[in-house]
Design a protein around this motif. Sequence first.
Motif, PDB file in Angstrom:
ATOM      1  N   ARG A 186       0.877  -1.230   0.098  1.00 19.12           N
ATOM      2  CA  ARG A 186      -0.083  -0.057  -0.060  1.00 19.12           C
ATOM      3  C   ARG A 186       0.769   1.268  -0.145  1.00 19.12           C
ATOM      4  NH1 ARG A 186      -4.633  -1.923   4.376  1.00 19.12           N
ATOM      5  NH2 ARG A 186      -5.297  -3.710   3.050  1.00 19.12           N
ATOM      6  N   CYS A 187       1.999   1.132   0.477  1.00 19.66           N
ATOM      7  CA  CYS A 187       3.041   2.303   0.409  1.00 19.66           C
ATOM      8  C   CYS A 187       3.240   3.032  -0.875  1.00 19.66           C
ATOM      9  CB  CYS A 187       4.172   2.108   1.148  1.00 19.66           C
ATOM     10  SG  CYS A 187       5.424   0.769   0.465  1.00 19.66           S
ATOM     11  N   TYR A 188       2.889   2.326  -1.968  1.00 19.43           N
ATOM     12  CA  TYR A 188       3.101   2.806  -3.506  1.00 19.43           C
ATOM     13  C   TYR A 188       1.891   3.320  -3.947  1.00 19.43           C
ATOM     14  CZ  TYR A 188       7.223  -0.103  -3.001  1.00 19.43           C
ATOM     15  OH  TYR A 188       8.480  -0.691  -2.408  1.00 19.43           O
ATOM     16  N   HIS A 189       0.749   3.515  -3.073  1.00 19.64           N
ATOM     17  CA  HIS A 189      -0.505   4.357  -3.468  1.00 19.64           C
ATOM     18  C   HIS A 189      -0.949   3.964  -4.691  1.00 19.64           C
ATOM     19  CE1 HIS A 189       0.720   6.214   0.333  1.00 19.64           C
ATOM     20  NE2 HIS A 189       2.030   6.563  -0.231  1.00 19.64           N
ATOM     21  N   PHE A 190      -1.046   2.750  -5.307  1.00 18.58           N
ATOM     22  CA  PHE A 190      -1.850   2.391  -6.349  1.00 18.58           C
ATOM     23  C   PHE A 190      -3.412   2.745  -6.011  1.00 18.58           C
ATOM     24  CE2 PHE A 190       1.744  -0.096  -7.267  1.00 18.58           C
ATOM     25  CZ  PHE A 190       1.583  -0.362  -8.823  1.00 18.58           C
ATOM     26  N   THR A 191      -3.820   3.502  -7.111  1.00 16.84           N
ATOM     27  CA  THR A 191      -5.284   4.016  -7.132  1.00 16.84           C
ATOM     28  C   THR A 191      -6.196   3.173  -8.154  1.00 16.84           C
ATOM     29  OG1 THR A 191      -4.915   5.705  -8.844  1.00 16.84           O
ATOM     30  CG2 THR A 191      -4.875   6.411  -6.565  1.00 16.84           C
ATOM     31  N   HIS A 192      -5.477   2.087  -8.798  1.00 15.41           N
ATOM     32  CA  HIS A 192      -6.192   1.236  -9.539  1.00 15.41           C
ATOM     33  C   HIS A 192      -5.852  -0.188  -9.094  1.00 15.41           C
ATOM     34  CE1 HIS A 192      -2.427   0.609 -12.101  1.00 15.41           C
ATOM     35  NE2 HIS A 192      -2.240   1.958 -11.596  1.00 15.41           N
ATOM     36  N   PRO A 193      -6.589  -1.127  -9.759  1.00 16.76           N
ATOM     37  CA  PRO A 193      -6.264  -2.700  -9.600  1.00 16.76           C
ATOM     38  C   PRO A 193      -4.935  -2.984 -10.044  1.00 16.76           C
ATOM     39  CG  PRO A 193      -8.582  -2.493 -10.181  1.00 16.76           C
ATOM     40  CD  PRO A 193      -8.045  -1.128 -10.568  1.00 16.76           C
ATOM     41  N   PHE A 194      -4.015  -3.590  -9.317  1.00 17.12           N
ATOM     42  CA  PHE A 194      -2.659  -3.966  -9.650  1.00 17.12           C
ATOM     43  C   PHE A 194      -2.664  -4.542 -10.961  1.00 17.12           C
ATOM     44  CE2 PHE A 194       1.319  -6.017  -9.296  1.00 17.12           C
ATOM     45  CZ  PHE A 194       2.232  -5.121  -8.893  1.00 17.12           C
ATOM     46  N   GLU A 195      -3.589  -5.502 -11.522  1.00 16.89           N
ATOM     47  CA  GLU A 195      -3.442  -6.103 -12.721  1.00 16.89           C
ATOM     48  C   GLU A 195      -3.956  -5.279 -13.962  1.00 16.89           C
ATOM     49  OE1 GLU A 195      -3.140  -9.075  -9.765  1.00 16.89           O
ATOM     50  OE2 GLU A 195      -4.583  -7.515 -10.099  1.00 16.89           O
ATOM     51  N   ASP A 196      -4.572  -4.058 -13.537  1.00 16.99           N
ATOM     52  CA  ASP A 196      -5.238  -3.072 -14.515  1.00 16.99           C
ATOM     53  C   ASP A 196      -3.884  -2.354 -15.016  1.00 16.99           C
ATOM     54  OD1 ASP A 196      -6.382  -1.721 -16.209  1.00 16.99           O
ATOM     55  OD2 ASP A 196      -7.535  -0.333 -14.742  1.00 16.99           O
ATOM     56  N   ILE A 197      -3.041  -2.734 -15.662  1.00 15.11           N
ATOM     57  CA  ILE A 197      -1.798  -1.908 -16.087  1.00 15.11           C
ATOM     58  C   ILE A 197      -1.907  -0.396 -16.537  1.00 15.11           C
ATOM     59  CG2 ILE A 197       0.253  -2.064 -17.291  1.00 15.11           C
ATOM     60  CD1 ILE A 197      -0.292  -4.535 -15.446  1.00 15.11           C
ATOM     61  N   GLU A 198      -1.323   0.520 -15.748  1.00 17.43           N
ATOM     62  CA  GLU A 198      -1.414   1.860 -16.070  1.00 17.43           C
ATOM     63  C   GLU A 198      -0.034   1.916 -17.207  1.00 17.43           C
ATOM     64  OE1 GLU A 198      -1.928   5.103 -13.241  1.00 17.43           O
ATOM     65  OE2 GLU A 198       0.308   5.505 -13.892  1.00 17.43           O
ATOM     66  N   VAL A 199      -0.497   2.622 -18.360  1.00 17.47           N
ATOM     67  CA  VAL A 199       0.320   2.639 -19.369  1.00 17.47           C
ATOM     68  C   VAL A 199       0.715   4.143 -19.569  1.00 17.47           C
ATOM     69  CG1 VAL A 199       1.040   2.270 -21.943  1.00 17.47           C
ATOM     70  CG2 VAL A 199      -0.482   0.485 -20.469  1.00 17.47           C
ATOM     71  N   LYS A 200       2.016   4.477 -19.541  1.00 16.97           N
ATOM     72  CA  LYS A 200       2.444   6.079 -19.684  1.00 16.97           C
ATOM     73  C   LYS A 200       2.809   5.981 -21.214  1.00 16.97           C
ATOM     74  CE  LYS A 200       4.461   6.164 -14.892  1.00 16.97           C
ATOM     75  NZ  LYS A 200       5.799   6.421 -14.174  1.00 16.97           N
ATOM     76  N   GLN A 201       1.528   6.177 -21.860  1.00 20.72           N
ATOM     77  CA  GLN A 201       1.597   6.186 -23.277  1.00 20.72           C
ATOM     78  C   GLN A 201       2.705   7.275 -23.969  1.00 20.72           C
ATOM     79  OE1 GLN A 201      -2.190   6.972 -24.846  1.00 20.72           O
ATOM     80  NE2 GLN A 201      -2.518   8.809 -23.756  1.00 20.72           N
ATOM     81  N   ASN A 202       2.885   8.534 -23.073  1.00 23.93           N
ATOM     82  CA  ASN A 202       3.951   9.401 -23.856  1.00 23.93           C
ATOM     83  C   ASN A 202       5.204   9.186 -23.188  1.00 23.93           C
ATOM     84  OD1 ASN A 202       3.191  10.141 -21.044  1.00 23.93           O
ATOM     85  ND2 ASN A 202       3.427  12.332 -21.405  1.00 23.93           N
ATOM     86  N   ALA A 203       5.585   7.886 -22.619  1.00 25.43           N
ATOM     87  CA  ALA A 203       7.094   7.574 -22.015  1.00 25.43           C
ATOM     88  C   ALA A 203       7.982   7.975 -23.122  1.00 25.43           C
ATOM     89  CB  ALA A 203       6.964   6.315 -21.654  1.00 25.43           C
ATOM     90  N   PRO A 204       8.024   7.594 -24.363  1.00 26.43           N
ATOM     91  CA  PRO A 204       9.056   7.901 -25.304  1.00 26.43           C
ATOM     92  C   PRO A 204       9.206   9.422 -25.404  1.00 26.43           C
ATOM     93  CG  PRO A 204       7.757   5.879 -26.159  1.00 26.43           C
ATOM     94  CD  PRO A 204       6.950   6.570 -24.984  1.00 26.43           C
ATOM     95  N   GLU A 205       8.208  10.024 -25.500  1.00 28.48           N
ATOM     96  CA  GLU A 205       8.486  11.551 -25.504  1.00 28.48           C
ATOM     97  C   GLU A 205       8.841  12.115 -24.434  1.00 28.48           C
ATOM     98  OE1 GLU A 205       5.538   9.804 -28.545  1.00 28.48           O
ATOM     99  OE2 GLU A 205       5.906   9.760 -26.393  1.00 28.48           O
ATOM    100  N   LEU A 206       8.581  11.614 -23.259  1.00 26.52           N
ATOM    101  CA  LEU A 206       8.984  12.231 -22.050  1.00 26.52           C
ATOM    102  C   LEU A 206      10.678  12.006 -21.849  1.00 26.52           C
ATOM    103  CD1 LEU A 206       6.302  11.360 -19.581  1.00 26.52           C
ATOM    104  CD2 LEU A 206       6.784  13.798 -20.268  1.00 26.52           C
ATOM    105  N   LEU A 207      11.180  10.663 -22.225  1.00 25.48           N
ATOM    106  CA  LEU A 207      12.232  10.491 -22.125  1.00 25.48           C
ATOM    107  C   LEU A 207      13.240  10.995 -23.152  1.00 25.48           C
ATOM    108  CD1 LEU A 207      14.461   8.387 -20.823  1.00 25.48           C
ATOM    109  CD2 LEU A 207      13.904   6.715 -22.713  1.00 25.48           C
TER     110      LEU A 207
END
Length: 294
Positions: free
Chosen positions: A37-58
């Motif tokens: 819980r210390c990582y503060h997930f606000t969605h089910p763990f198996e519902d993967i959050e995808v940072k779709q703009n990751a390449p642009e940010l990188l």
Amino acid sequence: MHFVDAKGLLTGSSGHYGMNIYRGCTHGCIYCDSRSRCYHFTHPFEDIEVKQNAPELLETALRSKRRRGMIGTGAMSDPYMHCEEELRLTRRCLEIIKKYGFGAAIQTKSDRILRDIDLLDEINRSAKCVVQMTLTTWDDDLCKVLEPNVANTKRRIEVLEEMQKRGIPTVVWMTPILPFINDTEENITAILNECVRVGVKGIIDFGMGLTLREGDREYYYAALDRHFPGMKERYIRRYGNAYELPSPNAKELTVVFQRTCKANGILSSPEECFRFMSDLPEKYPQMSLFDLTD
């Protein structure tokens, strides 16, 4: 799986950075600390959050860096989960890492990393690449229980072999070692023998045990009830709600571990392994400013 536009991607400084392209995991490992819980997930763990703009940010972040360094990924969420087959965001980020002359340190349990081995080879030739693989359990049947939705240990060792053929250094995470489950000398020796055979650079062990936090503990104990009836009660009697759960065999197993590593020139302390993975040598070719333009 759901998509978000993240505000940032890289963490860290002084030439050693981290990134997580995905948040959550579909591998189903029963002991996963990232569920805590210390990582503060606000969605089910198996519902993967995808940072779709990751390449642009990188790309934006690396273009502004004056000092090149190592970029680590996989500490929180595996960069080669099932969704990477379709999305290929990890590969796109690796291409950007190569473009700007940075190094990469990738931690995974998946053989999907082999799809990018040519790119990892190129990064290792121009800068440095370290592939990290978790190995906890030699027995395939037990592996299916502990790590159900991922390549088994023997397949992961084949991945290490392929990296070795390319001269890509590898580090093994031999953790966690679960009390009363995989904490046997037979299991540890089998894994160590394969590490020696395939020539790993280092092995990370955190004391032959596991850690449990709020959130992670409940998930782990539910899995024990399903697969090892009576084991949860045994844990509670011995450990209560402790964070650190060392194996009763920790001392003997550590002797085996240290002896094997010393005899074969393998880095054996977390500090040594992390130092190796975070160090980017200066000998790689320097790129000109013209090489860094889009």
